[in-house]
Design an enzyme around this catalytic site. Structure first.
Site, PDB file in Angstrom:
ATOM      1  N   HIS A  96      14.401  53.924  -6.358  1.00  0.00           N
ATOM      2  CA  HIS A  96      13.059  53.667  -6.888  1.00  0.00           C
ATOM      3  C   HIS A  96      12.744  54.641  -8.020  1.00  0.00           C
ATOM      4  CE1 HIS A  96       8.571  53.974  -6.635  1.00  0.00           C
ATOM      5  NE2 HIS A  96       8.699  52.659  -6.637  1.00  0.00           N
ATOM      6  N   ASP A  97      13.024  55.923  -7.815  1.00  0.00           N
ATOM      7  CA  ASP A  97      12.791  56.937  -8.859  1.00  0.00           C
ATOM      8  C   ASP A  97      13.631  56.648 -10.100  1.00  0.00           C
ATOM      9  OD1 ASP A  97      11.127  58.172  -7.048  1.00  0.00           O
ATOM     10  OD2 ASP A  97      12.370  59.961  -6.791  1.00  0.00           O
ATOM     11  N   TYR A 125      14.030  62.748  -2.200  1.00  0.00           N
ATOM     12  CA  TYR A 125      13.492  61.853  -3.228  1.00  0.00           C
ATOM     13  C   TYR A 125      12.209  61.125  -2.860  1.00  0.00           C
ATOM     14  CZ  TYR A 125      17.627  62.688  -5.937  1.00  0.00           C
ATOM     15  OH  TYR A 125      18.605  63.306  -6.679  1.00  0.00           O
TER      16      TYR A 125
END
Length: 57
Positions: A48-49, A28
């Site tokens: 975060h994504d 990621y």
């Protein structure tokens, strides 16, 4: 954004490696992402994504 990614990585690893070393790390950290995070730092990148995905809805 890239600035936030840099700050997140610096905070997570306490400066042990330059933040750009993580631009293509795990599943990621960097562009995109899929699969199972490989460690705590990669889980942080996934979070975060996921946050960006939710904010974009």
């Amino acid at each position: 954004n890239l600035y936030q990614f840099k700050n997140m990585i610096q905070c997570a690893n306490r400066g042990s490696r330059h933040w750009l070393a993580y631009a293509d790390y795990g599943c990621y950290c960097g562009w995109g992402g899929s699969g199972t995070p490989v460690d705590e730092l990669d889980r942080c990148c996934k979070t975060h994504d996921d946050c960006y995905t939710e904010a974009g809805k």
